[in-house]
Design a protein around this motif. Sequence first.
Motif, PDB file in Angstrom:
ATOM      1  N   THR A 122       2.515   1.793  -3.308  1.00 49.24           N
ATOM      2  CA  THR A 122       1.503   2.143  -4.309  1.00 49.24           C
ATOM      3  C   THR A 122       1.164   3.623  -4.215  1.00 49.24           C
ATOM      4  OG1 THR A 122       0.619  -0.086  -4.208  1.00 49.24           O
ATOM      5  CG2 THR A 122      -0.802   1.582  -5.168  1.00 49.24           C
ATOM      6  N   MET A 123       1.110   4.153  -2.987  1.00 54.05           N
ATOM      7  CA  MET A 123       0.862   5.594  -2.837  1.00 54.05           C
ATOM      8  C   MET A 123       1.999   6.410  -3.445  1.00 54.05           C
ATOM      9  SD  MET A 123      -0.680   5.810   0.997  1.00 54.05           S
ATOM     10  CE  MET A 123      -1.645   4.455   1.588  1.00 54.05           C
ATOM     11  N   PHE A 145      -4.040  -4.870   3.292  1.00 52.16           N
ATOM     12  CA  PHE A 145      -3.792  -3.937   2.190  1.00 52.16           C
ATOM     13  C   PHE A 145      -4.763  -2.763   2.277  1.00 52.16           C
ATOM     14  CE2 PHE A 145      -4.477  -2.487  -2.193  1.00 52.16           C
ATOM     15  CZ  PHE A 145      -3.183  -2.133  -2.521  1.00 52.16           C
ATOM     16  N   PHE A 159      -4.677   1.861   3.386  1.00 58.39           N
ATOM     17  CA  PHE A 159      -5.355   3.034   2.829  1.00 58.39           C
ATOM     18  C   PHE A 159      -6.342   3.628   3.834  1.00 58.39           C
ATOM     19  CE2 PHE A 159      -3.584   1.015  -0.850  1.00 58.39           C
ATOM     20  CZ  PHE A 159      -3.135   2.093  -1.582  1.00 58.39           C
ATOM     21  N   LEU A 175      -8.797  12.720  -8.943  1.00 61.28           N
ATOM     22  CA  LEU A 175      -7.684  12.100  -8.241  1.00 61.28           C
ATOM     23  C   LEU A 175      -6.717  13.173  -7.725  1.00 61.28           C
ATOM     24  CD1 LEU A 175      -6.855   9.187  -7.646  1.00 61.28           C
ATOM     25  CD2 LEU A 175      -5.595   9.158  -9.787  1.00 61.28           C
ATOM     26  N   HIS A 176      -6.720  14.345  -8.374  1.00 59.76           N
ATOM     27  CA  HIS A 176      -5.791  15.422  -7.981  1.00 59.76           C
ATOM     28  C   HIS A 176      -6.353  16.294  -6.862  1.00 59.76           C
ATOM     29  CE1 HIS A 176      -4.163  14.311 -11.862  1.00 59.76           C
ATOM     30  NE2 HIS A 176      -5.340  14.549 -12.370  1.00 59.76           N
ATOM     31  N   TYR A 226       3.088   9.259 -10.544  1.00 57.01           N
ATOM     32  CA  TYR A 226       2.609   9.085 -11.917  1.00 57.01           C
ATOM     33  C   TYR A 226       1.164   9.488 -12.130  1.00 57.01           C
ATOM     34  CZ  TYR A 226       6.922   6.514 -12.753  1.00 57.01           C
ATOM     35  OH  TYR A 226       8.236   6.162 -12.888  1.00 57.01           O
ATOM     36  N   PHE A 227       0.352   9.567 -11.069  1.00 57.34           N
ATOM     37  CA  PHE A 227      -1.068   9.838 -11.281  1.00 57.34           C
ATOM     38  C   PHE A 227      -1.557  11.084 -10.557  1.00 57.34           C
ATOM     39  CE2 PHE A 227      -0.477   5.288 -11.923  1.00 57.34           C
ATOM     40  CZ  PHE A 227      -1.053   5.122 -13.178  1.00 57.34           C
ATOM     41  N   GLY A 228      -0.632  11.869 -10.029  1.00 55.06           N
ATOM     42  CA  GLY A 228      -1.018  13.164  -9.493  1.00 55.06           C
ATOM     43  C   GLY A 228      -1.809  13.153  -8.198  1.00 55.06           C
ATOM     44  N   THR A 229      -1.695  12.095  -7.388  1.00 56.05           N
ATOM     45  CA  THR A 229      -2.335  12.156  -6.075  1.00 56.05           C
ATOM     46  C   THR A 229      -1.467  12.978  -5.119  1.00 56.05           C
ATOM     47  OG1 THR A 229      -1.270  10.105  -5.425  1.00 56.05           O
ATOM     48  CG2 THR A 229      -3.511   9.943  -6.288  1.00 56.05           C
ATOM     49  N   ASN A 230      -2.022  13.300  -3.964  1.00 52.18           N
ATOM     50  CA  ASN A 230      -1.310  14.169  -3.014  1.00 52.18           C
ATOM     51  C   ASN A 230      -1.179  13.537  -1.643  1.00 52.18           C
ATOM     52  OD1 ASN A 230      -0.820  16.963  -4.328  1.00 52.18           O
ATOM     53  ND2 ASN A 230      -2.881  16.349  -4.977  1.00 52.18           N
ATOM     54  N   PHE A 231      -0.890  12.234  -1.604  1.00 55.52           N
ATOM     55  CA  PHE A 231      -0.753  11.592  -0.301  1.00 55.52           C
ATOM     56  C   PHE A 231       0.359  12.234   0.522  1.00 55.52           C
ATOM     57  CE2 PHE A 231      -2.831   7.949  -2.428  1.00 55.52           C
ATOM     58  CZ  PHE A 231      -3.819   7.704  -1.501  1.00 55.52           C
ATOM     59  N   LEU A 253       3.145  10.647   6.686  1.00 61.65           N
ATOM     60  CA  LEU A 253       2.199   9.562   6.471  1.00 61.65           C
ATOM     61  C   LEU A 253       2.933   8.361   5.891  1.00 61.65           C
ATOM     62  CD1 LEU A 253      -0.611   8.318   6.143  1.00 61.65           C
ATOM     63  CD2 LEU A 253      -0.836   9.563   4.003  1.00 61.65           C
ATOM     64  N   THR A 268       1.346   6.395  -7.186  1.00 61.12           N
ATOM     65  CA  THR A 268       0.287   7.287  -7.667  1.00 61.12           C
ATOM     66  C   THR A 268       0.682   8.742  -7.459  1.00 61.12           C
ATOM     67  OG1 THR A 268      -0.878   7.110  -5.563  1.00 61.12           O
ATOM     68  CG2 THR A 268      -1.564   5.622  -7.309  1.00 61.12           C
ATOM     69  N   GLY A 318       0.817  -1.204   0.000  1.00 54.15           N
ATOM     70  CA  GLY A 318       0.000   0.000   0.000  1.00 54.15           C
ATOM     71  C   GLY A 318       0.854   1.258   0.000  1.00 54.15           C
ATOM     72  N   ALA A 319       1.892   1.275   0.842  1.00 54.14           N
ATOM     73  CA  ALA A 319       2.740   2.471   0.948  1.00 54.14           C
ATOM     74  C   ALA A 319       3.421   2.777  -0.390  1.00 54.14           C
ATOM     75  CB  ALA A 319       3.786   2.270   2.045  1.00 54.14           C
TER      76      ALA A 319
END
Lengths: 539, 289
Positions: free
Chosen positions: A222-223, B95, B99, B218-219, A229-234, A245, A226, A219-220
């Motif tokens: 994968t964040m 998993f 999240f 997603l952004h 490459y996918f513009g998330t903001n974790f 986090l 993203t 999970g970590a």
Amino acid sequence: MSTHAATHDDVHHDDVPKGFVHRWLFATNHKDIGTMYLVLALVMFFIGGAMAMVIRAELFEPGLQLVQPYFFNELTTLHGLIMIFGAIMPAFVGLANWQIPLMIGAPDMALPRMNNLSFWILPFAFLLLLSTLFLPGGAAAGGWVMYPPLVLQSGESLAFTIFAIHLMGISSIMGSINIIATILNLRAPGVDLLKMPLFVWTWLITAFLLIAVMPVLAGAVTMLLTDKYFGTNFFNAAGGGDVLLYEHIFWFFGHPEVYVMILPAFGVISEVIPTFARKPIFGYKPMVYATASIAFLSFIVWAHHMFTVGLPVGAQLFFMYATMLISVPTGVKVFNWVATMWKGSMTFETPMLFAVAFVILFTVGGFSGLMLGLVPADYQYHNSYFVVAHFHYVLVTGAAFGIMTGVYYWLPKWTGHMYSERWGKIHFWLSVISVNVLFFPMHFLGLAGMPRRIPDYNVAFADWNMVSSIGGFVFGATQLIFVGNIIYSVYFAKSRAPARVWEGARGLEWEVPSPAPHHTYSTPPEIRPGMLAHGDVAH
Amino acid sequence: MSQQAGAYYVPHGSRWPIIAAVGLFIFMWGAAHWLDGIEPEGPLLLAAGAAILIFMFFGWFGEVARESMKGLYSDQVDLSFRMGMMWFIFSEVMFFGAFFGALFYSRGLQVPWLAGEGHGALTNLYLFRGYTGGWPTNGPDAIGGVFQTVPPWGEPLINTLILLSSSVTVTIAHHALRDGNRRRMLPWLVATPILGMLFVFLQAREYMDAYTHLNLTLHSGIYGATFFMLTGFHGLHVTLGSIMLWVIAYRAWRGHFSKEHHFAFEAVAWYWHFVDIVWLGLFLFVYII
């Protein structure tokens, strides 16, 4: 359907599959798969070791001599990932594959085809990881912990590294499921849970830890994927995320992972010391409960890796006290090993030498861990060479010595021939001296303020770095003796090993001939008094 | 064939695991290439890996199904399979735990700290003055722009009812199977993946709506990240579960399962209940609260 309880569907029990492809690529035999795991681990040990040699050569004296700083960072990162996921973990899984079915009277692992898959994923995972060295932008260089935001600045390597870690995780989870199912479902009648060898117990608990934390690592990372490459903001504060986090999730995996690498070693040592002290283990049940306590505590101590990041004081105190608690069950284990040796008729064959060195040197690593677990002290030691010294004491003289102990102990059972005792002892003495020359000075360097993960350093640190590098070169070269001794035992040794290789050895694995036949226990063995090391002997 | 009463069962060697390992490697290798924009190698490798994996699933599971129907598997093997599935589902729980953990940490700690609570006061003062936090949020820089959340009492509620009823239908089918009533089992069993696919369809519509009308993407800061990753991975699991249920329905139609022996059916049912329970967590913590 269930009238005839069970069968073997087409291969006769003594048949070894003909041909390379059938024997190794289509393998379902736990011994063959165990061998492949151990060979892979040895190869990875030398690849990771070669990287360590370059690191020590660069640090031999101040200044930049051999490698560029970025390449140095790639080396420290890959050295960590390869040694953890490629050398130590597969080596323990290899020992588990070989030994657990033999020790509990099972015919094989519970899910033999999945066993094959969990092994064969690994070479590909490391191909993926090592291929990043040749990518534009180089391999991942942010340390094996892969903290953002630094690691998000990697070039093309990040996706490859993350997918390699996913593959390693899939392999570990499947391997662990297999080990749990084997231990819980395939014990011969009479091998009760509290009569199992301690190596089997430690692996049962380790497998549970792995299933619980490898998905969290997945999970970590994968964040991370993203976020890049996918513009998330974790992990981006501007978007309400937090780099901490990642550290929390990573170390929720990372601390149990530390015990994944040491608990099976505890198990090996708990087998070897009673054999050579010719006494049953002191306090069998407390050893089991101590292992379980360590596993439980490992889930609530993760933030002691993050004392300097700015946690609230209350959180720091909680994690400090929880960390201190771990020394109680660990102390029980060390005490019981020493008490097992007390008044024993001891002999010091190579496995016993490594086991005794393990007890002493692992304790050194444990004590430096206690120092690091104290919040105020950690403010001084954090990210210094003291940390490097600490975790190499627990991982090299702990985990790796544990593996070597197990290999020397069980090698005659696997090959049917003794290794060379003389060269084994030479390997031991050179290793135990050089490993201390290598890692002990790092304590001084760390206390004096030398930070980790740097290719160049202040001239004030020059002397001890040179000493450490010399120790490193000797330790690295010494491991060739280990390989030589294994090759000798497999191909060249003349003397046949008896079924009970060691005079004081107890347990089911010593009831079958050496080498263990390709298929052992086509029917559950009958347990007679005195065959098990635990449960039917007076404590 | 040595048939020996009381003996252990050990399967013969198999080519499927190595095919699976190669397929998985090519799949991941292709995915990494694609993410790094290396085309056409990336998509081609990914497709090739996926093809090998699909081929492998048909081959491996087909072989296991045939062996099972030949009566080769003992009760002990059956129990090993059960343990395998249970611990696999446990790993899936962990998993999702990562999240959910990210969601709770962001909502409970990091956003209030960024807004100046507790020991985050200086960060707020120097970097994000005026940021008041709250939830939902896309952070001090309002990344992704102003957005609205999906109201829980519309489609998400319907989806909850759909998944809950699909859990009921699969249970009715299971009881029918155990009673040996095939005529009653099949319609309920087929209804389950149909409900699953309906769920995925509505979820996809919800995503489209979020992207086109709510500006929730997603952004959209930490809210968008946790929202889409949690519901997205869940949707992926519903899709996988639906495919598994179709396979089971096909096998049930072909008469593969007996009253006593239908582990594959039960494993898929467990998986389906797991997916259902994760959704309840999502509905509560992502949509309602």
